[in-house]
Design a protein around this motif. Structure first.
Motif, PDB file in Angstrom:
ATOM      1  N   GLN A  79       0.838  -1.189   0.000  1.00 34.14           N
ATOM      2  CA  GLN A  79       0.000   0.000   0.000  1.00 34.14           C
ATOM      3  C   GLN A  79       0.877   1.243   0.000  1.00 34.14           C
ATOM      4  O   GLN A  79       1.996   1.243   0.502  1.00 34.14           O
ATOM      5  CB  GLN A  79      -0.946   0.004   1.199  1.00 34.14           C
ATOM      6  N   ARG A  80       0.316   2.286  -0.597  1.00 30.61           N
ATOM      7  CA  ARG A  80       0.987   3.592  -0.609  1.00 30.61           C
ATOM      8  C   ARG A  80       0.500   4.392   0.592  1.00 30.61           C
ATOM      9  O   ARG A  80      -0.704   4.453   0.860  1.00 30.61           O
ATOM     10  CB  ARG A  80       0.685   4.339  -1.903  1.00 30.61           C
ATOM     11  N   LEU A  81       1.449   4.991   1.291  1.00 33.50           N
ATOM     12  CA  LEU A  81       1.149   5.786   2.480  1.00 33.50           C
ATOM     13  C   LEU A  81       1.780   7.162   2.336  1.00 33.50           C
ATOM     14  O   LEU A  81       2.823   7.310   1.687  1.00 33.50           O
ATOM     15  CB  LEU A  81       1.720   5.107   3.737  1.00 33.50           C
ATOM     16  N   ALA A  82       1.173   8.149   2.960  1.00 31.98           N
ATOM     17  CA  ALA A  82       1.781   9.491   2.974  1.00 31.98           C
ATOM     18  C   ALA A  82       3.061   9.425   3.808  1.00 31.98           C
ATOM     19  O   ALA A  82       3.115   8.735   4.832  1.00 31.98           O
ATOM     20  CB  ALA A  82       0.814  10.506   3.568  1.00 31.98           C
ATOM     21  N   HIS A  83       4.087  10.124   3.351  1.00 37.85           N
ATOM     22  CA  HIS A  83       5.343  10.196   4.095  1.00 37.85           C
ATOM     23  C   HIS A  83       5.060  10.865   5.437  1.00 37.85           C
ATOM     24  O   HIS A  83       4.344  11.861   5.496  1.00 37.85           O
ATOM     25  CB  HIS A  83       6.366  11.006   3.282  1.00 37.85           C
ATOM     26  N   PRO A  84       5.617  10.349   6.541  1.00 39.77           N
ATOM     27  CA  PRO A  84       5.305  10.918   7.859  1.00 39.77           C
ATOM     28  C   PRO A  84       5.722  12.386   8.027  1.00 39.77           C
ATOM     29  O   PRO A  84       5.091  13.113   8.786  1.00 39.77           O
ATOM     30  CB  PRO A  84       6.067  10.017   8.832  1.00 39.77           C
ATOM     31  N   ASN A  85       6.751  12.819   7.288  1.00 41.52           N
ATOM     32  CA  ASN A  85       7.259  14.188   7.446  1.00 41.52           C
ATOM     33  C   ASN A  85       6.903  15.124   6.298  1.00 41.52           C
ATOM     34  O   ASN A  85       7.130  16.319   6.385  1.00 41.52           O
ATOM     35  CB  ASN A  85       8.790  14.183   7.613  1.00 41.52           C
ATOM     36  N   ASP A  86       6.387  14.573   5.199  1.00 42.24           N
ATOM     37  CA  ASP A  86       6.103  15.390   4.019  1.00 42.24           C
ATOM     38  C   ASP A  86       4.969  14.744   3.223  1.00 42.24           C
ATOM     39  O   ASP A  86       5.181  13.762   2.513  1.00 42.24           O
ATOM     40  CB  ASP A  86       7.366  15.509   3.156  1.00 42.24           C
ATOM     41  N   ALA A  87       3.769  15.282   3.365  1.00 46.35           N
ATOM     42  CA  ALA A  87       2.573  14.684   2.746  1.00 46.35           C
ATOM     43  C   ALA A  87       2.654  14.645   1.218  1.00 46.35           C
ATOM     44  O   ALA A  87       1.895  13.918   0.579  1.00 46.35           O
ATOM     45  CB  ALA A  87       1.328  15.444   3.185  1.00 46.35           C
ATOM     46  N   ARG A  88       3.565  15.404   0.607  1.00 44.12           N
ATOM     47  CA  ARG A  88       3.702  15.382  -0.853  1.00 44.12           C
ATOM     48  C   ARG A  88       4.418  14.127  -1.328  1.00 44.12           C
ATOM     49  O   ARG A  88       4.330  13.745  -2.483  1.00 44.12           O
ATOM     50  CB  ARG A  88       4.468  16.607  -1.350  1.00 44.12           C
ATOM     51  N   ARG A  89       5.173  13.504  -0.412  1.00 38.28           N
ATOM     52  CA  ARG A  89       5.930  12.299  -0.763  1.00 38.28           C
ATOM     53  C   ARG A  89       5.146  11.059  -0.355  1.00 38.28           C
ATOM     54  O   ARG A  89       4.333  11.088   0.560  1.00 38.28           O
ATOM     55  CB  ARG A  89       7.300  12.333  -0.092  1.00 38.28           C
ATOM     56  N   VAL A  90       5.407   9.962  -1.071  1.00 33.04           N
ATOM     57  CA  VAL A  90       4.678   8.714  -0.847  1.00 33.04           C
ATOM     58  C   VAL A  90       5.664   7.603  -0.496  1.00 33.04           C
ATOM     59  O   VAL A  90       6.717   7.477  -1.119  1.00 33.04           O
ATOM     60  CB  VAL A  90       3.866   8.320  -2.106  1.00 33.04           C
ATOM     61  N   VAL A  91       5.285   6.813   0.510  1.00 32.66           N
ATOM     62  CA  VAL A  91       6.070   5.654   0.928  1.00 32.66           C
ATOM     63  C   VAL A  91       5.258   4.410   0.581  1.00 32.66           C
ATOM     64  O   VAL A  91       4.044   4.384   0.769  1.00 32.66           O
ATOM     65  CB  VAL A  91       6.343   5.701   2.452  1.00 32.66           C
ATOM     66  N   VAL A  92       5.937   3.389   0.064  1.00 33.65           N
ATOM     67  CA  VAL A  92       5.256   2.130  -0.251  1.00 33.65           C
ATOM     68  C   VAL A  92       5.615   1.121   0.830  1.00 33.65           C
ATOM     69  O   VAL A  92       6.783   0.952   1.179  1.00 33.65           O
ATOM     70  CB  VAL A  92       5.632   1.610  -1.652  1.00 33.65           C
ATOM     71  N   HIS A  93       4.588   0.465   1.348  1.00 33.26           N
ATOM     72  CA  HIS A  93       4.723  -0.489   2.442  1.00 33.26           C
ATOM     73  C   HIS A  93       4.265  -1.865   1.971  1.00 33.26           C
ATOM     74  O   HIS A  93       3.200  -1.984   1.358  1.00 33.26           O
ATOM     75  CB  HIS A  93       3.854  -0.015   3.624  1.00 33.26           C
ATOM     76  N   ILE A  94       5.057  -2.900   2.252  1.00 30.49           N
ATOM     77  CA  ILE A  94       4.655  -4.273   1.917  1.00 30.49           C
ATOM     78  C   ILE A  94       3.762  -4.777   3.050  1.00 30.49           C
ATOM     79  O   ILE A  94       4.092  -4.639   4.225  1.00 30.49           O
ATOM     80  CB  ILE A  94       5.877  -5.193   1.680  1.00 30.49           C
ATOM     81  N   ASN A  95       2.610  -5.334   2.686  1.00 32.12           N
ATOM     82  CA  ASN A  95       1.663  -5.873   3.662  1.00 32.12           C
ATOM     83  C   ASN A  95       1.979  -7.339   3.946  1.00 32.12           C
ATOM     84  O   ASN A  95       2.733  -7.980   3.219  1.00 32.12           O
ATOM     85  CB  ASN A  95       0.231  -5.745   3.137  1.00 32.12           C
TER      86      ASN A  95
END
Length: 148
Positions: A79-95
């Motif tokens: 899933q794609r998540l908002a970066h904790p420090n910058d909402a413009r950046r996206v972090v991808v997390h393996i479920n």
């Protein structure tokens, strides 16, 4: 043309054959493209990554990543998540289902890797590792120099 043509053309032919075979013999069973598998492998090994770093590590374009992530998210693998420090950046997390998928897929994929190197002597194996690593670092430096 120099000897480099032989190395590069054989490397290209090898990777094409390897990619096609692994897609047909292993990855299609799990509804994964080779690029989808690569994205999942990178996440599985390195954990959460920003999309820019994920595209670099998976060796794909950002536009390609978007389509792959839509497919992988649909299956619940990541899933794609908002970066904790910058909402413009996206972090991808393996479920969890993605981790379970990779545990199943990788053991089958690894058997193909073993077959690919099975005819190398111990010395050839070590030389190949060293040579490919040198070529990789050379190209990384060469391409980074052009981009800076």
């Amino acid at each position: 043309y120099g000897r480099s043509v032989s190395i590069i053309s054989n490397a290209f032919r090898f990777t094409s054959i390897f990619r096609n075979f692994s897609e047909n013999q292993v990855l299609k069973e799990f509804n994964l493209s080779f690029s989808g598998f690569t994205v999942m492998w990178v996440l599985w090994v390195w954990g959460d990554l920003e999309t820019a770093k994920l595209t670099k590590n998976a060796g794909i374009a950002k536009s390609t990543l978007t389509g792959i992530l839509i497919t992988l998210e649909k299956h619940g693998y990541c899933q794609r998540l908002a970066h904790p420090n910058d909402a413009r950046r996206v972090v991808v997390h393996i479920n969890k289902p993605g981790e379970e998928l990779m545990a199943k897929v990788f053991s089958k994929y690894h058997k193909i890797e073993d077959v690919a190197v099975s005819e190398l002597t111990s010395d050839e194996f070590e030389t190949t590792i060293d040579s490919l690593r040198t070529m990789l670092h050379t190209m990384e430096e060469f391409t980074n120099k052009d981009n800076s």
